[in-house]
Design a protein around this motif. Sequence first.
Motif, PDB file in Angstrom:
ATOM      1  N   SER A  79       0.833  -1.208   0.000  1.00 27.33           N
ATOM      2  CA  SER A  79       0.000   0.000   0.000  1.00 27.33           C
ATOM      3  C   SER A  79       0.868   1.257   0.000  1.00 27.33           C
ATOM      4  O   SER A  79       0.473   2.294   0.526  1.00 27.33           O
ATOM      5  N   GLN A  80       2.051   1.144  -0.588  1.00 27.22           N
ATOM      6  CA  GLN A  80       2.975   2.273  -0.577  1.00 27.22           C
ATOM      7  C   GLN A  80       2.390   3.483  -1.299  1.00 27.22           C
ATOM      8  O   GLN A  80       1.715   3.360  -2.313  1.00 27.22           O
ATOM      9  N   THR A  81       2.647   4.668  -0.763  1.00 31.37           N
ATOM     10  CA  THR A  81       2.235   5.909  -1.389  1.00 31.37           C
ATOM     11  C   THR A  81       3.476   6.768  -1.629  1.00 31.37           C
ATOM     12  O   THR A  81       4.583   6.413  -1.230  1.00 31.37           O
ATOM     13  N   LEU A  82       3.297   7.890  -2.281  1.00 30.25           N
ATOM     14  CA  LEU A  82       4.424   8.765  -2.566  1.00 30.25           C
ATOM     15  C   LEU A  82       4.960   9.396  -1.287  1.00 30.25           C
ATOM     16  O   LEU A  82       4.203   9.713  -0.370  1.00 30.25           O
ATOM     17  N   ASP A  83       6.248   9.582  -1.250  1.00 35.67           N
ATOM     18  CA  ASP A  83       6.898  10.294  -0.154  1.00 35.67           C
ATOM     19  C   ASP A  83       6.836  11.786  -0.496  1.00 35.67           C
ATOM     20  O   ASP A  83       7.598  12.279  -1.338  1.00 35.67           O
ATOM     21  N   PHE A  84       5.935  12.493   0.144  1.00 36.28           N
ATOM     22  CA  PHE A  84       5.675  13.891  -0.186  1.00 36.28           C
ATOM     23  C   PHE A  84       6.940  14.742  -0.097  1.00 36.28           C
ATOM     24  O   PHE A  84       7.255  15.511  -1.012  1.00 36.28           O
ATOM     25  N   GLU A  85       7.684  14.608   0.977  1.00 30.41           N
ATOM     26  CA  GLU A  85       8.872  15.427   1.171  1.00 30.41           C
ATOM     27  C   GLU A  85       9.944  15.106   0.125  1.00 30.41           C
ATOM     28  O   GLU A  85      10.651  16.004  -0.350  1.00 30.41           O
ATOM     29  N   ALA A  86      10.071  13.827  -0.247  1.00 31.48           N
ATOM     30  CA  ALA A  86      11.063  13.451  -1.250  1.00 31.48           C
ATOM     31  C   ALA A  86      10.690  14.013  -2.628  1.00 31.48           C
ATOM     32  O   ALA A  86      11.563  14.444  -3.394  1.00 31.48           O
ATOM     33  N   VAL A  87       9.386  14.001  -2.940  1.00 27.82           N
ATOM     34  CA  VAL A  87       8.927  14.576  -4.204  1.00 27.82           C
ATOM     35  C   VAL A  87       9.240  16.070  -4.250  1.00 27.82           C
ATOM     36  O   VAL A  87       9.747  16.592  -5.250  1.00 27.82           O
ATOM     37  N   LEU A  88       8.960  16.780  -3.151  1.00 29.40           N
ATOM     38  CA  LEU A  88       9.243  18.210  -3.109  1.00 29.40           C
ATOM     39  C   LEU A  88      10.742  18.483  -3.198  1.00 29.40           C
ATOM     40  O   LEU A  88      11.167  19.454  -3.830  1.00 29.40           O
ATOM     41  N   SER A  89      11.536  17.632  -2.587  1.00 26.12           N
ATOM     42  CA  SER A  89      12.982  17.813  -2.618  1.00 26.12           C
ATOM     43  C   SER A  89      13.507  17.699  -4.055  1.00 26.12           C
ATOM     44  O   SER A  89      14.366  18.489  -4.481  1.00 26.12           O
ATOM     45  N   ARG A  90      12.991  16.715  -4.787  1.00 29.52           N
ATOM     46  CA  ARG A  90      13.409  16.558  -6.182  1.00 29.52           C
ATOM     47  C   ARG A  90      12.959  17.757  -7.007  1.00 29.52           C
ATOM     48  O   ARG A  90      13.716  18.273  -7.845  1.00 29.52           O
ATOM     49  N   ARG A  91      11.728  18.212  -6.776  1.00 36.55           N
ATOM     50  CA  ARG A  91      11.248  19.402  -7.478  1.00 36.55           C
ATOM     51  C   ARG A  91      12.146  20.596  -7.203  1.00 36.55           C
ATOM     52  O   ARG A  91      12.524  21.349  -8.111  1.00 36.55           O
ATOM     53  N   ASP A  92      12.492  20.793  -5.925  1.00 37.41           N
ATOM     54  CA  ASP A  92      13.326  21.936  -5.554  1.00 37.41           C
ATOM     55  C   ASP A  92      14.689  21.883  -6.243  1.00 37.41           C
ATOM     56  O   ASP A  92      15.260  22.922  -6.601  1.00 37.41           O
ATOM     57  N   ALA A  93      15.208  20.680  -6.431  1.00 36.39           N
ATOM     58  CA  ALA A  93      16.481  20.547  -7.135  1.00 36.39           C
ATOM     59  C   ALA A  93      16.343  20.979  -8.588  1.00 36.39           C
ATOM     60  O   ALA A  93      17.232  21.639  -9.150  1.00 36.39           O
ATOM     61  N   PHE A  94      15.204  20.624  -9.212  1.00 40.20           N
ATOM     62  CA  PHE A  94      14.986  20.985 -10.617  1.00 40.20           C
ATOM     63  C   PHE A  94      14.809  22.487 -10.797  1.00 40.20           C
ATOM     64  O   PHE A  94      15.147  23.029 -11.853  1.00 40.20           O
ATOM     65  N   VAL A  95      14.273  23.172  -9.800  1.00 37.97           N
ATOM     66  CA  VAL A  95      14.115  24.635  -9.917  1.00 37.97           C
ATOM     67  C   VAL A  95      15.281  25.364  -9.251  1.00 37.97           C
ATOM     68  O   VAL A  95      15.219  26.572  -9.023  1.00 37.97           O
TER      69      VAL A  95
END
Length: 481
Positions: A79-95
Motif C-alpha cells: 500500500s505504498q504511497t508517494l513520499d511527499f517530502e522526497a517529491v518536493l525535494s526533487r522538485r526543488d532541485a529541478f528549480v
Amino acid sequence: MVMAYDMYDVIVIGGGPAGENAAAYAIAGSDRTAALVERNLVGGECSYWACIPSKALLRPGHVLDSARSMPGVREQLSSQTLDFEAVLSRRDAFVSHHNDSSQIKWANNNGIDIIRGAGRLAGERLVEVGDQVLRARHAVVLATGTTASVPDVPGLRAALPWTSRDATNMHELPKRVVIVGGGVVACECATWLAALGAEEVIMLVRGKSLLPKAEAFVGEMVAAGLRSNGVEILFSTSPKGVVRPEVRDTGEGWIHGGPVTVDLGHETLTTDEIVVAAGRAPSTHELGLATVGLTDGGYVGVDDHMTVLRSGNDWLYAVGDVNGRSPLTHMGKYQARVCGDVIAARSEKRALEGSRYCATADLQQVPQVIFTAPEVASVGLTESAAASDGFDVTTVELDIAVAGSSLLRNKYKGHAKLVINNHTQCLLGATFVGPEVGELIHAATIAVVGEVPLDKLWHAVPAFPTVSEVWLRLLEALRDQ
C-alpha cells in the motif's frame, strides 16, 4: 542636455526561455551586444513556476501508477504511497531552489548582460530600468509572458487563492482543495494533488467538458482518469462568492490562512485551499507600449518575422506568450529563434530569404503534451478546428491496442485520432491519449510540418514491439474505410 544611454545592439525585456533564445540567436557568431532585462529570476516562469516544477510533481505519480499496473512489481509495493517530502525535494532541485546563478552564467558565457529590474519602453529603441536608460542600435524584443488571471468573483481575490505559482511550489499539502478551471493547468494540478495524497479534490468547471479545445474524447478520458483517482468534477459550475475569515499572506506555496467557503449558488463547499486556474493575461500593463504608439495591457500582435504590427516599425519584436500566438514554452523558444535570426540578418543588411526567417509552425502545427493520467499528446488541428478553417478532411481513430502498449503495462487504455487533408492526402493533426504517449508526438509533428503524404507514411515502419505500432493500425483502418 543630451541624455546618457547605455548602448546595446539588442535589448530583450523578459528573461524567460523565449527572451534568452532571442538574445542568444540575435548575437550568435558576431560582435553584437545584448542585454537581458529581468525583474524576477532569469529563466522565467517555465523554469521556476510552470513547466519544470509541475512535471517534477507529476512524474512520481505516473511512475507509481505504472508500477502498480505491472505484475511482479505491484506485489512489492503493498500500500505504498508517494513520499511527499522526497517529491518536493526533487522538485526543488529541478528549480535550483529558485537560484538563477546558473542561468546568469549561461547568459554571460554567451555574451549577454543581465540587468535586474522592471524594463519598460520609453520611446523608439529606448528602455528604462529604474533610473537606467538603455538604447538599442538594432532591436528591442518584448518577452514578458503572461500572468495568472483571477476572476472577478466576490471575495475571491480577498481570500488570497493559490494560483499556478503556489500550486507548483507548494510547501504543504492541503487536504481539501477546490480548483477553479478545466484547462491544462487545472487538470495537471488536480492530477498531482490527488497523487500526492490530498483527501478531497474538487474541480469547478464552467463548461461541459475538460480541455474543450482538444478532441472530444480527450476530455472524457482525462475526466475518467481523474475520477478514478478520487477527483470530483462539477461541470457547468462556477463560484458565486468566496469567504475566508482568517486569511493570511503566508507566502508562496503555503496555505493562505483558515478554511475557505465557496458559494456555488445551490450549495456551499468548505475547503482548506482554493486554486485558481482560469486563464492568463499578457504582462503588458506597465510595459510602456503607449510610448511607441501601441495600446497598453493587451497582447502584442506580430507578423511572421515576430516584428510588432505597427507602421514603419522594424526594430520592435515580441516573442512567447506576450504575442498571443501560441502560449507554450517550446513555441516561444521557436519564435525566439526565428526572431533572433531576423534581427541578425537585418543588422547585417541581409535579405530575409528562406523559411528560417518566418514562424509558421506556431499557427496550425503546434505540438503539445498534457501530463495528466492518462497523458494527452497532440499536434496540429483537431477535426473541429480543421472544419472551421475550411479544410475538407477525413478522420480515422481507434483504441491504442498493440503489442507494445500491452507490454508497457497491463490493461493499457489509450486512443488515437488522425485528421487528414483530403486535397493533399497529408496529416493536418494527430491526437493520442494514453500512458506515456508524449513520446509519440514528435513523429506526428514531423509528418504534419513536413507534409508527408500518407503513401510515404506506409514506408515509415514502426519498430516492434513499441506503442508506435499504432501508426500502422491507423493507416490500416484508414485504408479499410
